[in-house]
Design a protein around this motif. Structure first.
Motif, PDB file in Angstrom:
ATOM      1  N   TRP A   1      -8.661 -17.515  23.264  1.00 53.06           N
ATOM      2  CA  TRP A   1      -7.830 -16.637  22.439  1.00 53.06           C
ATOM      3  C   TRP A   1      -7.281 -17.392  21.227  1.00 53.06           C
ATOM      4  O   TRP A   1      -7.219 -16.856  20.119  1.00 53.06           O
ATOM      5  CB  TRP A   1      -6.679 -16.058  23.266  1.00 53.06           C
ATOM      6  CG  TRP A   1      -5.671 -15.314  22.425  1.00 53.06           C
ATOM      7  CD1 TRP A   1      -4.387 -15.659  22.180  1.00 53.06           C
ATOM      8  CD2 TRP A   1      -5.895 -14.094  21.711  1.00 53.06           C
ATOM      9  NE1 TRP A   1      -3.776 -14.750  21.364  1.00 53.06           N
ATOM     10  CE2 TRP A   1      -4.689 -13.767  21.059  1.00 53.06           C
ATOM     11  CE3 TRP A   1      -6.999 -13.261  21.549  1.00 53.06           C
ATOM     12  CZ2 TRP A   1      -4.540 -12.631  20.260  1.00 53.06           C
ATOM     13  CZ3 TRP A   1      -6.861 -12.120  20.756  1.00 53.06           C
ATOM     14  CH2 TRP A   1      -5.643 -11.819  20.125  1.00 53.06           C
ATOM     15  N   ALA A   2      -6.907 -18.647  21.426  1.00 52.03           N
ATOM     16  CA  ALA A   2      -6.401 -19.453  20.305  1.00 52.03           C
ATOM     17  C   ALA A   2      -7.473 -19.602  19.218  1.00 52.03           C
ATOM     18  O   ALA A   2      -7.164 -19.549  18.015  1.00 52.03           O
ATOM     19  CB  ALA A   2      -5.963 -20.826  20.809  1.00 52.03           C
ATOM     20  N   ASP A   3      -8.735 -19.766  19.618  1.00 47.57           N
ATOM     21  CA  ASP A   3      -9.828 -19.866  18.644  1.00 47.57           C
ATOM     22  C   ASP A   3      -9.980 -18.564  17.857  1.00 47.57           C
ATOM     23  O   ASP A   3     -10.210 -18.574  16.639  1.00 47.57           O
ATOM     24  CB  ASP A   3     -11.145 -20.186  19.354  1.00 47.57           C
ATOM     25  CG  ASP A   3     -11.190 -21.614  19.890  1.00 47.57           C
ATOM     26  OD1 ASP A   3     -10.423 -22.453  19.384  1.00 47.57           O
ATOM     27  OD2 ASP A   3     -11.982 -21.872  20.816  1.00 47.57           O
ATOM     28  N   LEU A   4      -9.851 -17.444  18.558  1.00 47.99           N
ATOM     29  CA  LEU A   4      -9.973 -16.147  17.896  1.00 47.99           C
ATOM     30  C   LEU A   4      -8.867 -15.937  16.863  1.00 47.99           C
ATOM     31  O   LEU A   4      -9.107 -15.413  15.772  1.00 47.99           O
ATOM     32  CB  LEU A   4      -9.924 -15.017  18.933  1.00 47.99           C
ATOM     33  CG  LEU A   4     -11.144 -14.868  19.856  1.00 47.99           C
ATOM     34  CD1 LEU A   4     -10.869 -13.844  20.940  1.00 47.99           C
ATOM     35  CD2 LEU A   4     -12.379 -14.472  19.056  1.00 47.99           C
ATOM     36  N   VAL A   5      -7.648 -16.351  17.197  1.00 43.90           N
ATOM     37  CA  VAL A   5      -6.522 -16.193  16.267  1.00 43.90           C
ATOM     38  C   VAL A   5      -6.733 -17.055  15.024  1.00 43.90           C
ATOM     39  O   VAL A   5      -6.493 -16.617  13.895  1.00 43.90           O
ATOM     40  CB  VAL A   5      -5.189 -16.560  16.963  1.00 43.90           C
ATOM     41  CG1 VAL A   5      -4.049 -16.594  15.951  1.00 43.90           C
ATOM     42  CG2 VAL A   5      -4.880 -15.554  18.061  1.00 43.90           C
ATOM     43  N   VAL A   6      -7.197 -18.305  15.229  1.00 42.37           N
ATOM     44  CA  VAL A   6      -7.468 -19.194  14.091  1.00 42.37           C
ATOM     45  C   VAL A   6      -8.533 -18.588  13.180  1.00 42.37           C
ATOM     46  O   VAL A   6      -8.401 -18.590  11.945  1.00 42.37           O
ATOM     47  CB  VAL A   6      -7.914 -20.585  14.592  1.00 42.37           C
ATOM     48  CG1 VAL A   6      -8.451 -21.419  13.442  1.00 42.37           C
ATOM     49  CG2 VAL A   6      -6.749 -21.312  15.268  1.00 42.37           C
ATOM     50  N   ALA A   7      -9.610 -18.079  13.776  1.00 42.58           N
ATOM     51  CA  ALA A   7     -10.680 -17.465  12.996  1.00 42.58           C
ATOM     52  C   ALA A   7     -10.187 -16.226  12.270  1.00 42.58           C
ATOM     53  O   ALA A   7     -10.592 -15.946  11.128  1.00 42.58           O
ATOM     54  CB  ALA A   7     -11.853 -17.110  13.912  1.00 42.58           C
ATOM     55  N   LEU A   8      -9.305 -15.475  12.913  1.00 36.41           N
ATOM     56  CA  LEU A   8      -8.754 -14.260  12.298  1.00 36.41           C
ATOM     57  C   LEU A   8      -7.930 -14.603  11.062  1.00 36.41           C
ATOM     58  O   LEU A   8      -7.967 -13.884  10.044  1.00 36.41           O
ATOM     59  CB  LEU A   8      -7.890 -13.527  13.322  1.00 36.41           C
ATOM     60  CG  LEU A   8      -7.612 -12.034  13.110  1.00 36.41           C
ATOM     61  CD1 LEU A   8      -8.891 -11.248  12.934  1.00 36.41           C
ATOM     62  CD2 LEU A   8      -6.788 -11.489  14.267  1.00 36.41           C
ATOM     63  N   LYS A   9      -7.200 -15.713  11.125  1.00 38.90           N
ATOM     64  CA  LYS A   9      -6.428 -16.144   9.959  1.00 38.90           C
ATOM     65  C   LYS A   9      -7.338 -16.530   8.800  1.00 38.90           C
ATOM     66  O   LYS A   9      -7.027 -16.256   7.631  1.00 38.90           O
ATOM     67  CB  LYS A   9      -5.528 -17.323  10.336  1.00 38.90           C
ATOM     68  CG  LYS A   9      -4.382 -16.933  11.250  1.00 38.90           C
ATOM     69  CD  LYS A   9      -3.523 -18.137  11.625  1.00 38.90           C
ATOM     70  CE  LYS A   9      -2.362 -17.712  12.507  1.00 38.90           C
ATOM     71  NZ  LYS A   9      -1.508 -18.864  12.919  1.00 38.90           N
ATOM     72  N   LYS A  10      -8.476 -17.152   9.103  1.00 39.67           N
ATOM     73  CA  LYS A  10      -9.440 -17.497   8.051  1.00 39.67           C
ATOM     74  C   LYS A  10     -10.059 -16.234   7.451  1.00 39.67           C
ATOM     75  O   LYS A  10     -10.318 -16.157   6.248  1.00 39.67           O
ATOM     76  CB  LYS A  10     -10.528 -18.411   8.609  1.00 39.67           C
ATOM     77  CG  LYS A  10     -10.081 -19.841   8.820  1.00 39.67           C
ATOM     78  CD  LYS A  10      -9.674 -20.464   7.489  1.00 39.67           C
ATOM     79  CE  LYS A  10      -9.191 -21.890   7.680  1.00 39.67           C
ATOM     80  NZ  LYS A  10      -8.764 -22.500   6.393  1.00 39.67           N
ATOM     81  N   CYS A  11     -10.312 -15.249   8.316  1.00 37.88           N
ATOM     82  CA  CYS A  11     -10.843 -13.971   7.812  1.00 37.88           C
ATOM     83  C   CYS A  11      -9.866 -13.339   6.845  1.00 37.88           C
ATOM     84  O   CYS A  11     -10.252 -12.744   5.830  1.00 37.88           O
ATOM     85  CB  CYS A  11     -11.091 -13.015   8.978  1.00 37.88           C
ATOM     86  SG  CYS A  11     -12.518 -13.439   9.988  1.00 37.88           S
ATOM     87  N   GLN A  12      -8.575 -13.453   7.155  1.00 37.44           N
ATOM     88  CA  GLN A  12      -7.558 -12.876   6.278  1.00 37.44           C
ATOM     89  C   GLN A  12      -7.560 -13.549   4.920  1.00 37.44           C
ATOM     90  O   GLN A  12      -7.369 -12.892   3.888  1.00 37.44           O
ATOM     91  CB  GLN A  12      -6.179 -13.012   6.941  1.00 37.44           C
ATOM     92  CG  GLN A  12      -5.049 -12.401   6.147  1.00 37.44           C
ATOM     93  CD  GLN A  12      -3.836 -12.144   7.007  1.00 37.44           C
ATOM     94  OE1 GLN A  12      -3.820 -11.240   7.834  1.00 37.44           O
ATOM     95  NE2 GLN A  12      -2.803 -12.956   6.827  1.00 37.44           N
ATOM     96  N   ASP A  13      -7.785 -14.874   4.900  1.00 43.23           N
ATOM     97  CA  ASP A  13      -7.848 -15.590   3.625  1.00 43.23           C
ATOM     98  C   ASP A  13      -9.030 -15.128   2.776  1.00 43.23           C
ATOM     99  O   ASP A  13      -8.953 -15.119   1.545  1.00 43.23           O
ATOM    100  CB  ASP A  13      -7.954 -17.100   3.867  1.00 43.23           C
ATOM    101  CG  ASP A  13      -6.706 -17.666   4.520  1.00 43.23           C
ATOM    102  OD1 ASP A  13      -5.635 -17.032   4.397  1.00 43.23           O
ATOM    103  OD2 ASP A  13      -6.800 -18.722   5.168  1.00 43.23           O
ATOM    104  N   LEU A  14     -10.113 -14.755   3.431  1.00 45.83           N
ATOM    105  CA  LEU A  14     -11.327 -14.344   2.712  1.00 45.83           C
ATOM    106  C   LEU A  14     -11.352 -12.849   2.389  1.00 45.83           C
ATOM    107  O   LEU A  14     -12.225 -12.393   1.667  1.00 45.83           O
ATOM    108  CB  LEU A  14     -12.569 -14.695   3.540  1.00 45.83           C
ATOM    109  CG  LEU A  14     -12.841 -16.178   3.743  1.00 45.83           C
ATOM    110  CD1 LEU A  14     -13.954 -16.367   4.763  1.00 45.83           C
ATOM    111  CD2 LEU A  14     -13.221 -16.833   2.419  1.00 45.83           C
ATOM    112  N   TYR A  15     -10.418 -12.097   2.971  1.00 47.47           N
ATOM    113  CA  TYR A  15     -10.394 -10.657   2.738  1.00 47.47           C
ATOM    114  C   TYR A  15      -9.895 -10.399   1.315  1.00 47.47           C
ATOM    115  O   TYR A  15      -9.033 -11.121   0.822  1.00 47.47           O
ATOM    116  CB  TYR A  15      -9.444 -10.000   3.744  1.00 47.47           C
ATOM    117  CG  TYR A  15      -9.826  -8.601   4.128  1.00 47.47           C
ATOM    118  CD1 TYR A  15     -10.699  -8.344   5.170  1.00 47.47           C
ATOM    119  CD2 TYR A  15      -9.303  -7.519   3.445  1.00 47.47           C
ATOM    120  CE1 TYR A  15     -11.041  -7.048   5.531  1.00 47.47           C
ATOM    121  CE2 TYR A  15      -9.638  -6.227   3.791  1.00 47.47           C
ATOM    122  CZ  TYR A  15     -10.510  -5.999   4.830  1.00 47.47           C
ATOM    123  OH  TYR A  15     -10.865  -4.726   5.172  1.00 47.47           O
ATOM    124  N   PRO A  16     -10.408  -9.403   0.566  1.00 48.12           N
ATOM    125  CA  PRO A  16     -11.338  -8.354   0.988  1.00 48.12           C
ATOM    126  C   PRO A  16     -12.819  -8.687   0.762  1.00 48.12           C
ATOM    127  O   PRO A  16     -13.662  -7.808   0.897  1.00 48.12           O
ATOM    128  CB  PRO A  16     -10.933  -7.183   0.116  1.00 48.12           C
ATOM    129  CG  PRO A  16     -10.498  -7.809  -1.159  1.00 48.12           C
ATOM    130  CD  PRO A  16      -9.849  -9.120  -0.771  1.00 48.12           C
TER     131      PRO A  16
END
Length: 539
Positions: free
Chosen positions: A117-132
């Motif tokens: 779950w910690a890996d998923l949260v870290v990846a989600l934060k990176k996705c947010q940086d790259l959004y949209p």
């Protein structure tokens, strides 16, 4: 290697890199095609990227991959960054038997289900940086589905430590879900971990949840939690944006699973914000649809600044309008829901009635907002009217008559009718209506007692009570005649008294014990001759 093979690259104005053109073009088709078309010397060229995905951080990872002969350490924290930058640089062909970077990152993403779950949260934060930039990416779509699948698990170790404040916020987001408190807590463990989400990614998450048939009650709880947690350190403009975003997403959720109390809380915190009319209407519609779930405290919303009334009666009228429109559209609409709202509005009307600033037209609108079927009894609305007319003693006859037009006299109790007959605050016609209704009810009851069928069903105490009620009513007739000075159908009344014994004589075939009840009833209903004479004088 000659200095002329080095290339100067400016990445988004963040940082300048000097790289070997020969090494990089061996992995990037984009740069290879660019240099094949160029006739200038490499050493004199400067390449400028204005929109490189991930900026200088991503370009540095790409350069390291190239200089490391097509090898890179791919982790949850950089996989999206590498994948998006690799696609941008067209690094999708193999070099000297080395798998290209696009394929390596995609293969890594195939193992998302094994991430912590910690890996998923870290990846989600990176996705947010790259959004949209990633919005239309299939990889992001698959990743969000994997996150939602993980949210459905229970007892997953969270990467955040719960605090007492956040626990309070979570507990305050009540819901009408059938889940027990323990079970609900086990399914909301991820709330704190995802409160960092921007609206764009939150929007993507909620829509993925809906498509995956995620629990709507948990979704609504998270949205209320998100709003409260983000409010703690933001300005007015940002708060307004958060409320509008949350309202927009709540409108996608099945309103049957949204807490009415939480919606009212959201309405209250938005009262001081410049919420758009569109968002305000959406919020009020969600509340109006489930108004039967509200209580009196929910409705007591203070008036907006600049208004003289204590409570926002206009808001309640709008909510009632939504509820009534919904009841009219639904083929199957529970009458019990309508009656719950009727009882609630009676309490609310009594609460706002003493407000000296409440205009008669608004009070009348409130009293007449619901159909007659919403109330089994009108005693509550009568008490509210009595309080309102007490405070607003200077109202004109027309205004008082309009207010009282909401009363259904047939639904008033005997005590309320008796009180209304002598209530000088009400217009005279209301007293007449009250007396007429009470007379009609007593007459119907009197005839009902004398029917053979009713006699079989009545006990001795029932007959005694009805007889006493009838005698008391005769006394009220003369009292009301003196006070109101209007003609009464005394001839009909007297005839009913004379006719009843004759009708009773036809019941000779009744059992012996019923004939005893009949004799008793006659004796109970006899009244002094003076009363009989008064009836004749009133003709």
């Amino acid at each position: 290697m000659g200095a002329s093979s080095y290339l100067k690259i400016d990445v988004n104005g963040q940082e300048v890199f000097w790289i070997d053109k020969t090494i990089v073009t061996g992995f990037s088709a984009k740069l290879l095609k660019l240099f094949e078309k160029s006739t200038s010397e490499i050493g004199k060229m400067k390449l400028i990227f204005h929109d490189f995905p991930g900026g200088a951080e991503a370009f540095e990872l790409i350069a390291r991959f190239c200089y490391n002969k097509g090898r890179a350490e791919i982790t949850p924290s950089n996989v999206f960054l590498l994948n998006y930058a690799a696609n941008f640089m067209e690094m999708n062909f193999d070099n000297n038997g080395t798998t290209n970077l696009v394929e390596q990152t995609e293969k890594s993403l195939q193992g998302i289900s094994f991430w912590t779950w910690a890996d998923l949260v870290v990846a989600l934060k990176k996705c947010q940086d790259l959004y949209p930039s990633l919005n239309s990416s299939t990889i992001l779509e698959n990743f969000m589905e994997a996150v939602v699948d993980r949210l459905g698990f229970t007892n997953v170790a969270s990467s955040c430590t719960s605090s007492s404040d956040s626990s309070g916020l979570r507990a305050s987001c009540d819901t009408r879900s059938t889940l027990s408190l323990k079970d609900t807590s086990s399914r909301t463990w991820w709330f704190e971990d995802l409160e960092f989400l921007s609206f764009d990614l939150l929007d993507r998450l909620i829509k993925t949840m809906i498509s995956q048939k995620f629990d709507h009650a948990i979704m609504s709880r998270f949205l209320f939690f998100y709003q409260k947690s983000r409010f703690s350190s933001t300005g007015l403009d940002e708060k307004c944006k958060i409320v509008e975003d949350v309202v927009s997403l709540l409108s996608l959720v099945d309103w049957n699973y949204i807490s009415c109390k939480s919606l009212f809380d959201l309405l209250r915190v938005s009262s001081g914000l410049k919420l758009s009319k569109f968002s305000k209407n959406k919020l009020e519609k969600m509340i109006g649809l489930q108004l039967d779930q509200a209580n009196l405290d929910d409705l007591l919303v203070p008036s907006p600044n600049g208004k003289s009334c204590i409570y926002d009666v206009n808001l309640v009228l709008r909510l009632l309008n939504v509820f009534c429109l919904e009841s009219g559209r639904c083929i199957v609409f529970s009458l019990s829901r309508m009656k719950k709202v009727g009882s609630l509005i009676d309490l609310y009307t009594m609460e706002v009635a003493p407000d000296s600033s409440l205009r008669p037209s608004k009070f009348a609108d409130l009293a007449m907002a619901l159909p007659d079927s919403a109330r089994d009894h009108h005693d509550g609305i009568y008490q509210a009217m009595d309080m309102y007319l007490e405070v607003h003693s200077s109202l004109s006859e027309e205004e008082r008559t309009k207010i009282c037009s909401a009363l259904n006299y047939d639904k008033l109790s005997p005590d309320s009718l008796k009180h209304l007959e002598q209530n000088s605050k009400f217009p005279p016609r209301s007293a007449i209506e009250a007396f007429s209704t009470q007379h009609t009810k007593s007459k119907s009851l009197f005839h009902g007692v004398h029917s053979p069928k009713s006699l079989r069903e009545l006990s001795f105490s029932d007959i005694e009570y009805e007889a006493m009620t009838r005698r008391d009513h005769v006394e009220q007739i003369f009292s009301c005649k003196k006070k109101l000075d209007f003609s009464v159908e005394t001839l009909t009344l007297e005839a009913s008294f004379r006719e009843t014994p004759r009708k009773a004589n036809k019941s000779d075939k009744l059992p012996k014990k019923h004939r005893r009840w009949q004799s008793l009833l006659k004796s109970r209903l006899s009244y002094p001759k003076s009363a009989r004479a008064l009836v004749k004088l009133c003709r």
